[in-house]
Design an enzyme around this catalytic site. Structure first.
Site, PDB file in Angstrom:
ATOM      1  N   ARG A  96      50.267  19.930  33.490  1.00 10.64           N
ATOM      2  CA  ARG A  96      49.116  20.436  32.660  1.00 10.64           C
ATOM      3  C   ARG A  96      48.117  20.357  33.242  1.00 10.64           C
ATOM      4  NH1 ARG A  96      50.404  16.761  27.197  1.00 10.64           N
ATOM      5  NH2 ARG A  96      52.274  16.551  26.753  1.00 10.64           N
ATOM      6  N   GLU A 167      51.295  26.649  21.646  1.00  6.36           N
ATOM      7  CA  GLU A 167      50.582  25.545  21.279  1.00  6.36           C
ATOM      8  C   GLU A 167      49.092  25.910  21.469  1.00  6.36           C
ATOM      9  OE1 GLU A 167      50.387  21.617  21.310  1.00  6.36           O
ATOM     10  OE2 GLU A 167      50.318  21.512  19.267  1.00  6.36           O
TER      11      GLU A 167
END
Lengths: 469, 430
Positions: A96, A167
């Site tokens: 991430r 997402e």
């Protein structure tokens, strides 16, 4: 005044895309090969198809990601067999933050020691060729869940792996997740993601984007969450995305949940149409309670069951479920499967033919709608050439202000608390441009609670931990 | 005066298409560019500074043939002459007020000479043009800050002007003690993040005053002299314009710009490059930041650059990456201090040392950068013009680790970043 428009679409992406795909961990991805691959995966992998075929109940999606390929493969099978309509792929924290080297090193160590050193699946480290095998025989949408401000490489690898739901967004994956990642760049990097999703989309196989509405999941007034969702839908539509889900997290108030869902659905459609994005289909996703979860499994199960019922009442297209182990750590596959089963049971037993309504809900919806329109109208009125820049400036000016966001571009002037119905009220609007009348109504509703009209630290803490009683 | 560089079409084509004139007054060179309605360069020329005539007369004479076609309102001027203002900062905390003041000073094109906290007993003997005192957010209840300000002794410093840019509730007391103080709005206002550009604007104005006073710019027509901006600020604006996708320069990700000059090397970078564990951080709320290597340059700072190169542990690798053939002799001679380095080698040297120091966060207030995150490097400024993309890539390769890909390298041969910055009317971040 910068309004969303089609000609804001990013052109000449080749140079940047070449740079992104030149990363060794892209492992030679070529858009043409990916396009061909996506044309061959089962059609039900595309969320629009799944939504269109869903029937009266919301689709169910659990969460889940583990570092090792074999374990993720087993988890995927387990969740699919348990009845999940969408299968998750949750990404580890190092990926991430674009720390692919560290993620790869810890993946190797996990493989060698048989112990998980990552809190999710390091998709970029595994690569698209191996990850395609995760989903062999799966004819359900795979949802990429992460929290990455710069998700360009991750999205490229995900799409190349056959994942058709991404997402995230420039706001929802920056403000709640990062302290210092520059918001302007995050918005631009998500333009890239939106654009490649649009480029890979075909009429009957559109790549689906989903925003993350819970944001910091802590006392976020519905008007703020909804404004952010609509903005992200418009930003995605500008880049050509034609399938998009807006979402919000359970507020803790049944009245506010139903009202927020109504306004979110209505205004998203209304703004998309107003700016010429009639072909962009919008869906509604409901997140089960995203705040602090009770540690006792009985209470956690009750909370999950209750919010499952609400997801049906608000007319959600999809509900993202929690597990009874939420407060304890990464859930085991069997616990995740149990959650899917119990949510499906609740949805079936308490199926709601039409959205619930009442005068209280109508009043709440009218207030939220007015606030959202004021906020978005003020952002549209900011001077500038392009919409994303106005959004960026809106944060700098405090027009958009997300409570408890750690990000340095967030004003943190808006103060919110709960009223007697447990609805989230704006105590101090900071620089958020809601009208005086709406601000007064918020205060009046809060004052009706009697002894809860002052803003003390203890009350705030109680509001945050409301599910822990 | 002779034009040392000229490009593009004939005078008549230029005359019909030129919409604006951009002028950069440097310490040794004046650059004049004709710009069309789309902010593209039609032509540009470099003229040696005419010290006999002075800046004003020289600029006027360069403009004379153009005023028939270009309105004076469309003449844009910036200057790096005079080396930029030196600003000393004394603050409550280096991480918050210090970082905010430093960054606004840098973005305004000045050079922060030091950042001290208020308890720094020794002060500094280095003379600065402005000594800026700041700290705290605007609030009435600020006892600890008031106590520390009461102990502040400006005689420990050598400065031209004293400025206060801290908690506004303490400004009156400060002015009472030091009546010559210039009060600037607190850039932190009521939050621990940069919320206004007060220091940035004040330093820019001060720079202009300084330039007018020292360089005789006051003789320029008032509509020109009043709008002169510091060149580093212009480059920073050009960088931000490119990052906002509204420039001809395509930015593909985390990026650094190195503006290599005669006296200094300016580093502009996107803040996500900074390592999470870096002790020094850019101020909160910043999207891009700047750092000045005051000792890296190929003319005025040549000696300090050579000194750093000859004592560098990786000198041999560096020379191998930029010189062709056998480097044994150059290596030995350089270590001995007798090698006559070419301007091109020195420019590569600036790139090499700047990257090395950025990677290690070696420099007062310089954060440590993770060079593996850099997707793109842009080299601009006069001294970059002789470099090649391949040569710069080889220098960067000395710092590559792991699986990180090579960044793309762009040498800004047309000074596009400067043009983009000087013509941009968009919003730059604080």
């Amino acid at each position: 005044m910068a309004r969303p428009r089609r000609d804001a679409r990013r052109t000449a992406l080749e140079h940047t895309r070449h740079q992104v795909l030149s990363h060794p961990l892209a492992r030679g991805i070529t858009p043409r090969e990916v396009q061909d691959y996506l044309a061959k995966v089962p059609r039900r992998r595309f969320p629009r198809v799944a939504y269109d075929e869903r029937g009266p109940l919301p689709c169910i999606q659990p969460r889940g990601g583990v570092p090792l390929f074999e374990a993720q493969h087993a988890l995927t099978r387990r969740l699919s067999e348990a009845g999940a309509d969408f299968v998750p792929l949750t990404i580890d924290s190092y990926t991430r933050h674009n720390q692919y080297d560290t993620a790869t090193q810890l993946l190797r160590r996990s493989e060698e020691e048989g112990k998980d050193y990552l809190n999710g699946y390091p998709l970029v480290s595994h690569g698209h060729e191996l990850s395609r095998e995760l989903y062999t025989g799966i004819d359900k949408p795979i949802s990429l869940r992460h929290g990455t401000p710069d998700a360009r490489l991750l999205a490229e690898v995900a799409l190349a792996s056959g994942i058709a739901e991404i997402e995230g967004g420039g706001i929802c994956y920056c403000l709640p997740y990062s302290e210092g990642f520059p918001l302007d760049r995050c918005l631009l990097y998500w333009q890239y993601v939106d654009r490649i999703c649009a480029l890979y989309s075909t009429e009957d196989r559109p790549i689906h984007r989903e925003s993350f509405g819970p944001l910091s999941a802590t006392l976020v007034p519905p008007a703020i969450a909804i404004a952010v969702q609509i903005i992200e839908a418009l930003l995605a539509a500008e880049q050509g995305v034609v399938s998009f889900a807006v979402s919000f997290g359970q507020t803790g108030s049944l009245i506010q949940d139903v009202a927020a869902a109504r306004v979110l659905k209505h205004l998203t459609r209304s703004y998309l149409d107003e700016f010429g994005f009639e072909t962009t289909r919008a869906y509604l996703v409901y997140h089960q309670w995203m705040g602090q979860f009770p540690q006792q499994r009985e209470k956690a199960a009750a909370l999950i069951a209750g919010s499952a019922m609400i997801s049906g009442m608000v007319g959600a297209d999809k509900v993202v479920v929690k597990t009874v182990d939420e407060a304890l750590g990464v859930p085991r596959p069997e616990v995740n499967a149990e959650a899917v089963d119990s949510v499906r049971y609740m949805l079936r037993i308490f199926a709601c033919a039409a959205p619930v309504t009442s005068p209280l809900i109508d009043r709440e919806a009218a207030l939220i709608k007015s606030e959202v329109r004021s906020i978005i109208g003020a952002i549209f009125d900011l001077s500038g050439d392009v919409f994303w820049e106005s959004v960026y400036r809106a944060f700098q000016m405090g027009y958009l202000d997300i409570p408890f966001s750690p990000h340095s571009d967030n004003a943190n002037l808006l103060v919110s608390m709960r009223d007697a119905n447990k609805s989230i009220r704006i105590v101090d609007r900071g620089h958020v441009p809601i009208s005086d009348a709406d601000a007064e109504q918020e205060r009046a509703l809060l004052a009706s609670v009697g002894d809860r009209n002052d803003k003390t630290y203890r009350q705030l803490l109680g509001d945050i931990n409301m599910m822990m009683v | 005066m002779t034009a040392s560089k000229s490009s593009l079409p004939t005078e008549s084509t230029e005359a019909t298409e030129a919409r604006r004139v951009a002028i950069d007054i440097g310490s040794t060179v004046v650059k004049v560019a004709l710009i069309d309605g789309h902010d593209r360069v039609l032509s540009q020329m470099l003229h040696g500074r005419d010290f006999e005539a002075g800046i004003a007369k020289q600029v006027e004479s360069l403009l004379a043939p153009l005023t028939a076609t270009v309105d004076t309102d469309d003449v844009l001027v910036c200057s790096s002459a005079n080396g930029g203002l030196r600003v000393g900062i004394v603050c409550l905390s280096k991480h918050f007020s210090g970082a905010t003041l430093r960054n606004q000073v840098l973005l305004a094109g000045a050079n922060p000479t030091f950042v001290h906290d208020m308890d720094e007993a020794a002060g500094s003997l280095e003379r600065v043009d402005i000594l800026m005192v700041g700290g705290g957010i605007d609030c009435e209840d600020a006892g600890p800050l008031a106590d520390r300000l009461a102990r502040f002794d400006p005689t420990r410093y050598r400065y031209g002007s004293l400025a206060f840019a801290g908690n506004r509730f303490l400004a009156a007391d400060f002015v009472r003690r030091f009546p010559e103080t210039i009060v600037i709005d607190n850039p932190l206002a009521a939050a621990l993040a940069s919320r206004n550009l007060s220091v940035f604007e004040a330093v820019r104005r001060a720079y202009l005053d300084d330039l007018v006073y020292k360089e005789g710019v006051s003789e320029l027509r008032s509509n020109l002299s009043g709008g002169i901006r510091p060149t580093p600020e212009i480059v920073s604006r050009g960088f931000q314009r490119a990052l906002a996708n509204s420039s001809g320069i395509d930015i593909s990700g985390a990026c650094v710009v190195l503006d290599i000059g005669g006296a200094t090397t300016d580093l502009h970078y996107t803040v996500e490059i900074v390592r999470d564990e870096s002790e020094a951080k850019p101020a909160a709320g910043l999207s891009v930041a700047r750092y000045v290597f005051v000792d890296l340059g190929i003319v005025a700072s040549r000696d300090s650059l050579v000194l750093q190169l000859r004592s560098h542990a990786r000198l041999y690798e560096f020379l191998r990456s930029v010189l062709e053939g056998d480097v044994e002799d150059p290596y030995r001679l350089m270590r001995e201090g007798s090698y006559e380095a070419s301007p091109t080698l020195l420019s590569y040297g600036c790139l090499f040392v700047a990257l090395d120091r950025f990677a290690q966060g070696r420099g007062p207030g310089l954060p440590a950068g993770d060079l593996g995150r850099i997707a793109q490097i842009i080299l601009t400024g006069g001294s970059s013009q002789t470099l090649t993309e391949a040569g710069a890539a080889r220098v960067f390769d000395l710092f590559r680790t792991g699986d990180n890909p090579s960044p793309s390298i762009l040498i800004d041969r047309g000074y596009q970043l400067w043009i983009d910055g000087i013509t941009w009317s968009g919003n730059a971040s604080p």
